[in-house]
Scaffold this motif. Structure first.
Motif, PDB file in Angstrom:
ATOM      1  N   ASN A  33      -1.366   6.162  11.574  1.00 48.77           N
ATOM      2  CA  ASN A  33      -0.477   5.439  12.144  1.00 48.77           C
ATOM      3  C   ASN A  33      -0.621   4.676  13.308  1.00 48.77           C
ATOM      4  O   ASN A  33      -0.567   3.654  13.538  1.00 48.77           O
ATOM      5  CB  ASN A  33       0.723   6.310  12.247  1.00 48.77           C
ATOM      6  N   THR A 186       7.814   8.447  13.652  1.00 51.45           N
ATOM      7  CA  THR A 186       6.893   8.426  12.804  1.00 51.45           C
ATOM      8  C   THR A 186       5.607   9.344  12.670  1.00 51.45           C
ATOM      9  O   THR A 186       5.105   9.689  13.767  1.00 51.45           O
ATOM     10  CB  THR A 186       6.167   7.006  13.388  1.00 51.45           C
ATOM     11  N   THR A 191       3.328   5.809   7.294  1.00 51.14           N
ATOM     12  CA  THR A 191       4.673   5.519   7.457  1.00 51.14           C
ATOM     13  C   THR A 191       4.949   4.300   8.518  1.00 51.14           C
ATOM     14  O   THR A 191       6.075   3.411   7.944  1.00 51.14           O
ATOM     15  CB  THR A 191       5.557   6.771   8.400  1.00 51.14           C
ATOM     16  N   ILE A 192       4.317   4.067   9.542  1.00 48.15           N
ATOM     17  CA  ILE A 192       4.431   2.939  10.384  1.00 48.15           C
ATOM     18  C   ILE A 192       4.201   1.437   9.770  1.00 48.15           C
ATOM     19  O   ILE A 192       5.027   0.536   9.853  1.00 48.15           O
ATOM     20  CB  ILE A 192       3.740   2.888  11.687  1.00 48.15           C
ATOM     21  N   GLN A 195       7.536   0.113   8.408  1.00 52.45           N
ATOM     22  CA  GLN A 195       8.657  -0.282   9.521  1.00 52.45           C
ATOM     23  C   GLN A 195       8.346  -1.723   9.965  1.00 52.45           C
ATOM     24  O   GLN A 195       7.628  -1.973  10.876  1.00 52.45           O
ATOM     25  CB  GLN A 195       8.350   0.838  10.742  1.00 52.45           C
TER      26      GLN A 195
END
Length: 213
Positions: A33, A186, A191-192, A195
């Motif tokens: 991330n 996060t 995952t980031i 977003q």
């Protein structure tokens, strides 16, 4: 006898940074991330037609400062010969800097801390006063930095000292902080990228940096 070490020779010349940006990821998770966030900030920078480079500190081999103080004379770290030696010319050459670190125990990672500590060689000290007066050879050159920290938790309290641990040393070295960005909730790899608000904000932060260089 004059030294033939090009790093040592350059360190003693006046610094004339170019309209370039060096991005530093302090994450040991290659391609995680933190790296994705750094890449997004750099995308914003390059949209302003600025040459940019990035380095993941977990992918190179270097040591933390050992406090030998030899750099007071040499104006660069000459005791430790490692991959940080290759980064010094890039730091000197780039007017812009990006620091991105995950949060480890309410602070930046040990890799980012070691990187910042190795920038100690850019300080000048007055040896005749106690406590000593100091200045930075990177100051007064319109250098700019943006900073971001990636946290698994969800509050500034959980973020701890991470942003401050990057901001204060950079300000002391003569960088103007264009912006700082906390990222929460996060953890899992990738995952980031899901977003959108975070990634849009990172891109905009890069644009802000580019505009000020």
């Amino acid at each position: 006898m004059t030294s033939t070490n090009p790093l040592l020779q350059r360190a003693k010349l006046p610094y004339c940074p170019a309209r370039q940006v060096l991005g530093i990821s302090g994450s040991p998770r290659i391609g995680g991330n933190t790296d994705a966030l750094l890449a997004q900030i750099i995308s914003g920078v390059t949209s302003k037609n600025i040459e940019s480079y990035s380095v993941n500190l977990g992918a190179i081999s270097f040591s933390g400062c050992i406090g030998c103080e030899k750099c007071r004379k040499d104006k660069i770290c000459t005791t430790l010969h490692d991959d940080m030696s290759d980064l010094y010319p890039k730091i000197i050459a780039a007017k812009g800097l990006i620091l991105v670190s995950p949060v480890h125990n309410y602070n930046i990672t040990s890799w980012m801390k070691a990187f910042i500590d190795r920038m100690y060689c850019f300080y000048e000290f007055d040896n005749d006063t106690h406590p000593r007066q100091w200045s930075s050879r990177l100051a007064q050159q319109k250098r700019k930095v943006v900073i971001a920290a990636v946290c698994e938790q969800e509050s500034l309290e959980d973020l701890g000292f991470a942003l401050e641990a990057m901001e204060k040393p950079m300000q002391a070295l003569g960088y103007d902080v264009v912006g700082s960005m906390p990222v929460f909730k996060t953890f899992a790899k990738g995952t980031i990228k899901k977003q959108k608000k975070t990634m849009d904000a990172a891109y905009d932060l890069g644009i802000q940096l580019g505009k000020q260089l």
